[in-house]
Scaffold this active site. Structure first.
Site, PDB file in Angstrom:
ATOM      1  N   ASP A  40       0.801  -1.221   0.000  1.00 17.09           N
ATOM      2  CA  ASP A  40       0.000   0.000   0.000  1.00 17.09           C
ATOM      3  C   ASP A  40       0.833   1.268   0.000  1.00 17.09           C
ATOM      4  O   ASP A  40       2.050   1.244  -0.152  1.00 17.09           O
ATOM      5  CB  ASP A  40      -1.054  -0.014   1.112  1.00 17.09           C
ATOM      6  CG  ASP A  40      -0.487  -0.432   2.431  1.00 17.09           C
ATOM      7  OD1 ASP A  40       0.666  -0.087   2.701  1.00 17.09           O
ATOM      8  OD2 ASP A  40      -1.206  -1.126   3.185  1.00 17.09           O
ATOM      9  N   LYS A  61      -4.210   4.042  -1.158  1.00 16.50           N
ATOM     10  CA  LYS A  61      -5.291   4.997  -1.426  1.00 16.50           C
ATOM     11  C   LYS A  61      -5.095   5.788  -2.709  1.00 16.50           C
ATOM     12  O   LYS A  61      -6.045   6.312  -3.255  1.00 16.50           O
ATOM     13  CB  LYS A  61      -5.462   5.926  -0.242  1.00 16.50           C
ATOM     14  CG  LYS A  61      -4.478   7.081  -0.210  1.00 16.50           C
ATOM     15  CD  LYS A  61      -4.949   8.153   0.766  1.00 16.50           C
ATOM     16  CE  LYS A  61      -4.046   9.360   0.632  1.00 16.50           C
ATOM     17  NZ  LYS A  61      -4.370  10.443   1.519  1.00 16.50           N
ATOM     18  N   MET A 187      -1.294   9.677  12.229  1.00 19.05           N
ATOM     19  CA  MET A 187      -2.490  10.189  11.543  1.00 19.05           C
ATOM     20  C   MET A 187      -3.072  11.393  12.256  1.00 19.05           C
ATOM     21  O   MET A 187      -4.281  11.500  12.415  1.00 19.05           O
ATOM     22  CB  MET A 187      -3.537   9.066  11.456  1.00 19.05           C
ATOM     23  CG  MET A 187      -3.057   7.908  10.614  1.00 19.05           C
ATOM     24  SD  MET A 187      -4.206   6.544  10.566  1.00 19.05           S
ATOM     25  CE  MET A 187      -3.822   5.720  12.093  1.00 19.05           C
TER      26      MET A 187
HETATM   27  N1  SAH Z   1       1.829   0.731  10.379  1.00 15.58           N
HETATM   28  C1  SAH Z   1       2.422   2.046  10.250  1.00 15.58           C
HETATM   29  C2  SAH Z   1       1.438   3.150  10.605  1.00 15.58           C
HETATM   30  C3  SAH Z   1       0.253   3.215   9.713  1.00 15.58           C
HETATM   31  S1  SAH Z   1      -0.843   4.513  10.120  1.00 15.58           S
HETATM   32  C4  SAH Z   1       3.659   2.126  11.133  1.00 15.58           C
HETATM   33  O1  SAH Z   1       3.912   1.228  11.923  1.00 15.58           O
HETATM   34  O2  SAH Z   1       4.422   3.093  11.007  1.00 15.58           O
HETATM   35  C5  SAH Z   1      -0.324   5.755   8.997  1.00 15.58           C
HETATM   36  C6  SAH Z   1       0.388   6.856   9.712  1.00 15.58           C
HETATM   37  O3  SAH Z   1       1.699   6.454  10.031  1.00 15.58           O
HETATM   38  C7  SAH Z   1       0.584   8.125   8.932  1.00 15.58           C
HETATM   39  O4  SAH Z   1      -0.576   8.923   8.923  1.00 15.58           O
HETATM   40  C8  SAH Z   1       1.699   8.774   9.697  1.00 15.58           C
HETATM   41  O5  SAH Z   1       1.209   9.350  10.881  1.00 15.58           O
HETATM   42  C9  SAH Z   1       2.528   7.579  10.084  1.00 15.58           C
HETATM   43  N2  SAH Z   1       3.648   7.346   9.174  1.00 15.58           N
HETATM   44  C10 SAH Z   1       3.912   6.274   8.436  1.00 15.58           C
HETATM   45  N3  SAH Z   1       5.058   6.401   7.752  1.00 15.58           N
HETATM   46  C11 SAH Z   1       5.549   7.607   8.099  1.00 15.58           C
HETATM   47  C12 SAH Z   1       6.727   8.325   7.772  1.00 15.58           C
HETATM   48  N4  SAH Z   1       7.632   7.828   6.914  1.00 15.58           N
HETATM   49  N5  SAH Z   1       6.915   9.531   8.329  1.00 15.58           N
HETATM   50  C13 SAH Z   1       6.017  10.060   9.175  1.00 15.58           C
HETATM   51  N6  SAH Z   1       4.889   9.430   9.517  1.00 15.58           N
HETATM   52  C14 SAH Z   1       4.658   8.224   9.004  1.00 15.58           C
END
Ligand code: SAH
Length: 525
Positions: A40, A61, A187
């Site tokens: 994704d 998305k 998020m």
């Molecule tokens: N499973 C993922 C999180 C998914 S929810 C994890 O463990 O990181 C999606 C959210 O993750 C985004 O809205 C943001 O808040 C955060 N996120 C994911 N990758 C990111 C990145 N490279 N930099 C900053 N925030 C990130």
């Protein structure tokens, strides 16, 4: 490939936060063996390079007007698993941290499809680490909490987001959260004003340091730092959009001394590497280590000669020459391959002296052919080699074999012949062709004026790039800084009506990188 009558396995693999180096070894092994990869938005698509064999299914998305619902994703995993496939479900960060991995496992369990889980490095740890913020520190906090802002972003859809407004559900106890020493919000960009407001309202000091980090661990990383009171406004002013992590706690103050990633000298610079795919990696790695966002756009392709007879003839008679001259790593590699293919080996060079133009070429002669070079001029151009031969009185009466590209300049051959060499045999050990197209990522980035530098490592890289860009290449390159590896390349750039911004003083990759570093940072990043 798995047999179709057997049931497969679905591996929920954490892709890490963005930097492709932050995938686990287990995750890499599974990608290499996957039949199907379901990935994704937040999983770095560059990771797919590890699994060219796999069917790649994008369920993020931004795929199309309609994003796939979680039920549809679950159905794909079940279907592919039942079809006997090795399925990697590649999820950004860690599969179970706000990644709905739990729901996918439930669906697989219900359908009787075996699954395994490979944890990944989650964004709330990795993004702060790359922003110079350790999530715990003995002086500041003994706990660290992950929270979700529950807004409409990558993982949660609009309808679901509405039901999960911050503070709407019974799961948000602001009074309790406001007492925590360090919290990270996933998020939470759009609801940042509300989150910060609630925390202050419930007693968290308004001057608590806070930071939002967008696209953490990637070359696009951007960090906005402030306090609980002013971060929402600063984030709005900076137009920081999702995906971003917001971290609130005293540890944020440590960024002042620990900001290692964004302070690397080429951070924020997008630099294009135009040399062949085979040669790109050393320049690309060099630039990436200094923090640059590297776009590889090979403008040259290498090929073996259409006709081997001339090469074979020369290789058979190497021992009759006084000097063999290599002018590029490619020449060395093609010579090695041909020798081995013909049942010969490095002993063919017995008694012959070897000259190389360029440190990297000399290194390749050592590493690939197990031979030391007898001569490698200080300046890495053909003129310097001819001068050196002359100084040593090594031209008159000598026999030379040049193993070079089909497009090599005649200068060296002419200088040796004019100097009284008995024989100068100039053999094309490989051929070069202009690439047929440029990667769309480069064209898009150029159009969006996102390219800071283009590097040219030979005249043909410059000429080919211009040809591939088309007649309006000058307009397309406007505002882009051009880096030339040396005087010959510079001349080619000038013949195109362009002006190099810098030229290397040492005519090799290190020199080129040095020249870019020395030219100083631009105002915008
Ligand atoms: N499973 C993922 C999180 C998914 S929810 C994890 O463990 O990181 C999606 C959210 O993750 C985004 O809205 C943001 O808040 C955060 N996120 C994911 N990758 C990111 C990145 N490279 N930099 C900053 N925030 C990130």
């Amino acid at each position: 490939m798995s047999e179709s009558h057997k049931i497969g396995t679905v591996y929920l693999v954490g892709a890490g936060p963005g930097d492709v180096g932050l995938l686990t070894v287990r995750g890499l092994e599974l990608l290499r063996k996957a039949d199907v990869v379901v990935y994704d938005y937040l999983a770095n698509p560059l990771l797919l390079q590890h699994c060219p064999q796999a069917q790649a299914i994008y369920v993020g998305k931004k795929a199309a007007a309609h994003s796939m619902s979680q039920d549809q994703i679950n159905a794909i995993l079940v279907e592919k698993g039942k079809a006997g496939k090795r399925v990697v479900r590649l999820k950004g960060g860690d599969p179970f941290v706000f990644g709905r991995g739990g729901e996918e496992c439930e669906a697989l369990a219900a359908a009787g499809v075996p699954f395994e889980v490979v944890p990944g490095i989650t964004a709330a740890i990795a993004a702060p680490a790359y922003a110079g913020i350790p999530v715990t520190h003995r002086d500041f906090n003994s706990s660290f909490t992950f929270l979700t802002g529950h807004e409409k972003e990558e993982e949660y859809r609009e309808d679901e987001a509405k039901a999960r407004e911050p503070g709407a559900g019974s799961d948000v106890d602001w009074a309790a959260i406001a007492k925590l020493p360090c919290v990270a919000f996933y998020m939470g960009v759009k609801s940042l004003p509300r989150i910060c407001g609630k925390l202050i309202e419930h007693g968290m000091p308004a001057d608590t340091p806070a930071a939002s980090i967008r696209w953490g661990t990637t070359p696009r990383q951007r960090t906005v730092v402030g306090t609980l009171a002013d971060l929402p406004q600063k984030v709005a002013e900076a137009k920081l959009a999702p995906p971003a992590i917001t971290i609130v706690g005293k540890v944020v103050s440590l960024r002042a001394t620990m900001n290692w990633f964004e302070s690397r000298p080429l951070f924020g610079q997008t630099i294009v590497v135009t040399r062949t795919r085979q040669q790109a990696s050393d320049l690309s790695e060099h630039l990436a280590e200094l923090g640059a966002n590297v776009v590889e756009a090979p403008t040259i392709e290498l090929a073996q000669p259409g006709e081997w007879s001339e090469v074979d003839e020369a290789l058979e008679h190497i021992a009759e020459y006084d000097w063999v001259i290599f002018t590029s790593q490619n020449g060395v590699q093609f010579a090695k391959r041909r020798l081995l293919d013909r049942g010969s080996d490095a002993r063919a060079f017995a008694g012959v002296r070897v000259a190389a133009i360029g440190e990297a070429t000399a290194q390749a002669v050592r590493d690939e052919l197990c031979l030391r070079v007898d001569l490698c001029p200080k300046e890495f151009v053909a003129e310097a080699l001819a001068d050196d031969f002359e100084k040593r009185g090594e031209i008159r009466g000598r026999r030379f074999l040049l193993l070079r590209a089909d497009i090599a300049r005649p200068l060296l051959r002419e200088r040796l012949a004019d100097g009284g060499a008995v024989e100068v045999r100039d053999v094309s050990i490989y051929e070069t062709r202009p690439a047929t197209s440029l990667p769309p990522t480069l064209l898009d980035a150029l159009a969006a004026k996102e390219i800071d530098w283009i590097t040219f490592t030979s005249s043909s890289t410059a000429r080919n790039l211009a040809a591939l860009l088309g007649p309006d290449y000058k307009a397309k390159l406007e505002g882009v800084k051009l880096a030339s590896i040396g005087p010959i390349t510079t001349r080619a750039i000038e013949e195109l009506g362009l002006t190099p911004t810098v030229q290397a003083t040492t005519y090799n990759v290190e020199g080129l990188v040095d020249a870019i570093l020395k030219s100083g940072m631009p105002a915008s990043a």
